[in-house]
Design an enzyme around this catalytic site. Structure first.
Site, mmCIF file in Angstrom:
data_model
loop_
_atom_site.group_PDB
_atom_site.id
_atom_site.type_symbol
_atom_site.label_atom_id
_atom_site.label_comp_id
_atom_site.label_asym_id
_atom_site.label_seq_id
_atom_site.Cartn_x
_atom_site.Cartn_y
_atom_site.Cartn_z
ATOM 1 N N TYR A 109 41.595 38.106 47.485
ATOM 2 C CA TYR A 109 40.389 38.936 47.454
ATOM 3 C C TYR A 109 39.183 38.026 47.373
ATOM 4 O O TYR A 109 39.179 37.044 46.625
ATOM 5 C CB TYR A 109 40.438 39.845 46.220
ATOM 6 C CG TYR A 109 39.171 40.646 45.998
ATOM 7 C CD1 TYR A 109 39.060 41.949 46.461
ATOM 8 C CD2 TYR A 109 38.093 40.093 45.313
ATOM 9 C CE1 TYR A 109 37.896 42.680 46.265
ATOM 10 C CE2 TYR A 109 36.919 40.818 45.110
ATOM 11 C CZ TYR A 109 36.840 42.108 45.590
ATOM 12 O OH TYR A 109 35.678 42.825 45.382
ATOM 13 N N GLU A 197 32.876 42.264 51.194
ATOM 14 C CA GLU A 197 34.191 42.223 50.560
ATOM 15 C C GLU A 197 35.250 41.935 51.614
ATOM 16 O O GLU A 197 35.306 42.625 52.634
ATOM 17 C CB GLU A 197 34.454 43.576 49.891
ATOM 18 C CG GLU A 197 35.538 43.549 48.855
ATOM 19 C CD GLU A 197 35.684 44.918 48.186
ATOM 20 O OE1 GLU A 197 35.545 44.991 46.966
ATOM 21 O OE2 GLU A 197 35.948 45.903 48.891
#
Ligand code: GDP
Ligand code: MN
Length: 389
Positions: A109, A197
């Site tokens: 991530y 993101e």
């Protein structure tokens, strides 16, 4: 403003970040053509909606043949999809991204955002990607790396390397990560973004890093200097009421309660929502009609509130400084004349031309519940909802 994954990936590519080969398609035929143009014999068909969580909702499919590409695209296009991130709304799938399929070894991530606490652009990374980062933050906070970037120095390559090694990457992957982070930092600043993101940023079986998903959110206050971003806007993915509100320069956000609020000033609007909650109610919206509200704007605002069938009572809370209470009253009366009102309306007026405003409302024959102050108004609105139920 939010962007589709294919748009986010285009922005990444513009900033020198490698992304898997991919093409957007709006029909099953286009999807097959897109797949034909992508080398290899594994493709991912991905629903393009403004929400994550598509994987779990059936919006990310691996296709091994062109027929499968066609099938998956056909099944998705023209339908609507609700995910655990779409806030209870089923979003239309108008396009799919056909992407080069990859073999994933591990999902990471990586995100960039503005951390108000440290007043800095901040990278957040985790070796446990692909899943909900909030869960990781709660259950395994040690798996999350944070990097606050010094505004004057900017992002330094050594900081990216530190982050990469902390994630357990090897030196080749660390170099790749550095390139990605430097590109994202430049993109974030130059385009005035609010959030980027990558989830997942994947480690592939061949050891390389791949940007498999991209979410970008830009700062609306800077839209005026980014016509290229505005051109990418897809209002079909946005809340209809909010789109209408923005066309009338109204500051409006849909919420999931049942008390519609019409307030002037963002501060008072926030306070109004708080006081409604304190009294046991739930606001249906945030609405700031603004300081220089005209009759037309107030009319539109009131209509917007009325257009939601979730609204069981309305609380008008106005403190007239620049905005005049008689103008507010005229707007309310005009809106009700146009579309009618079937729910109780609690009104608290204060400030400039308050007597004229109250008089207009009284003479209009509208069934209005008058309130003395903000708390009294909130209480009465909550009571009105209870009685209606
Ligand atoms: P989201 O569910 O909306 O966040 O959509 P993602 O693009 O993140 O895809 C969801 C999941 O599908 C990812 O976490 C991956 O596990 C998987 N996925 C996405 N792209 C690929 C791909 O190219 N190859 C493989 N094997 N899996 C993928
Ligand atoms: Mn994702």
């Amino acid at each position: 403003m939010n962007f589709h994954e294919y748009q986010a990936k285009q922005l990444f590519a513009d900033y020198g970040i490698a992304v898997p080969a991919g093409r957007v398609a709006r029909s099953p035929e286009e999807a097959v053509d897109a797949a034909k143009a992508i080398p290899g014999n594994l493709w991912v068909v991905k629903a393009q909606i403004h929400a994550g969580g598509r994987g779990k909702a059936g919006g990310v499919k691996l296709a091994k043949t062109l027929d499968e590409v066609r099938e998956y695209a056909k099944a998705m296009l023209g339908t609507r999809m609700e995910t655990y991130q779409s806030a209870g709304v089923a979003l239309p799938i108008d396009s799919v991204l056909i992407s080069e399929g990859t073999d994933i070894a591990q999902e990471l991530y990586l995100s960039v955002l503005v951390d108000r606490g440290t007043q800095s652009v901040t990278f957040i990374a985790s070796s446990e990607g692909g899943v909900e980062i909030e869960k990781t933050a709660e259950e395994n906070p040690d798996a999350i790396q944070t990097l606050n970037v010094n505004f004057v120095q900017g992002l330094q390559p050594y900081q990216c390397r530190d982050m990469g090694f902390a994630l357990g990457l090897n030196s080749k992957q660390v170099n790749q990560l550095t390139r990605i982070m430097l590109g994202l930092y430049r993109l974030f600043n130059e385009k005035d973004l609010a959030l980027v993101e990558l989830n997942p940023l994947a480690i592939l079986k061949d050891g390389s890093l791949a940007v498999l998903d991209g979410k970008v959110n830009s700062d609306d206050n800077a839209s005026f200097r980014h016509p290229d971003l505005v051109a990418m806007r897809d209002i079909r993915q946005e809340d209809e009421t909010e789109v209408k509100a923005s066309q009338h320069d109204l500051n409006y956000v849909t919420m999931d309660g049942n008390i519609g609020c019409m307030v002037n000033g963002a501060g008072l609007a926030m306070a109004t929502m708080d006081v409604i909650k304190l009294n046991g109610g739930e606001p249906a919206n945030f609405l700031d009609v603004g300081g220089g509200a005209t009759k037309e704007r107030v009319t539109e605002a009131f209509k917007l509130i009325l257009s939601s069938d979730r609204v069981k009572a309305i609380f008008v809370n106005i403190f007239g400084g620049i905005v005049r209470n008689d103008v507010i009253a005229e707007g309310i009366i005009a809106a009700v004349k146009d579309v009618g009102v079937k729910v109780p309306v609690v009104v608290r007026l204060e400030g400039t031309n308050v007597e004229e405003g109250k008089k207009l409302l009284k003479e209009s024959g509208l069934a209005i519940i008058a309130a003395d102050d903000i708390n009294d108004g909130a209480k009465k609105a909550v009571e009105a909802v209870k009685q209606a139920a």
